[in-house]
Design a protein around this motif. Structure first.
Motif, PDB file in Angstrom:
ATOM      1  N   LYS A   3      99.046  33.031  -6.611  1.00 45.37           N
ATOM      2  CA  LYS A   3     100.250  32.225  -6.811  1.00 45.37           C
ATOM      3  C   LYS A   3     101.351  33.033  -7.480  1.00 45.37           C
ATOM      4  CE  LYS A   3      97.856  27.846  -6.891  1.00 45.37           C
ATOM      5  NZ  LYS A   3      97.511  26.645  -7.634  1.00 45.37           N
ATOM      6  N   GLU A   4     100.969  33.954  -8.346  1.00 43.79           N
ATOM      7  CA  GLU A   4     101.963  34.799  -9.014  1.00 43.79           C
ATOM      8  C   GLU A   4     102.618  35.756  -8.027  1.00 43.79           C
ATOM      9  OE1 GLU A   4     100.800  36.905 -12.503  1.00 43.79           O
ATOM     10  OE2 GLU A   4      99.744  35.167 -13.318  1.00 43.79           O
ATOM     11  N   LYS A   7     105.228  33.664  -5.850  1.00 42.23           N
ATOM     12  CA  LYS A   7     106.057  32.637  -6.488  1.00 42.23           C
ATOM     13  C   LYS A   7     107.530  32.748  -6.097  1.00 42.23           C
ATOM     14  CE  LYS A   7     106.816  35.099 -10.793  1.00 42.23           C
ATOM     15  NZ  LYS A   7     106.601  35.151 -12.215  1.00 42.23           N
TER      16      LYS A   7
END
Length: 68
Positions: A3-4, A7
């Protein structure tokens, strides 16, 4: 972790362009296949004409070693 990485990712919108994406490729393929069929038929006819009425006969089977 995944997810990082994504993002800040924003997918871009793709615009379909016939000139770039090759919309006419199937037409070229069909043309090639039609040409191939025509050439194969021409070759078949030429081979048949060259062969004519030639008939090949097999030699008789030798029976000299056959037990009577």
């Amino acid at each position: 972790m995944n997810k990082e990485l994504f993002k800040d990712y924003e997918p871009e919108i793709l615009v379909y362009d016939e000139a770039v994406d090759g919309s006419g490729e199937y037409k070229i393929r069909d043309e090639h296949l039609n040409t191939k069929e025509a050439l194969l038929e021409k070759i078949r006819k030429a081979k048949a004409a060259a062969k004519g009425n030639k008939i090949t006969f097999r030699q008789p089977i030798r029976t000299e070693n056959e037990v009577k």
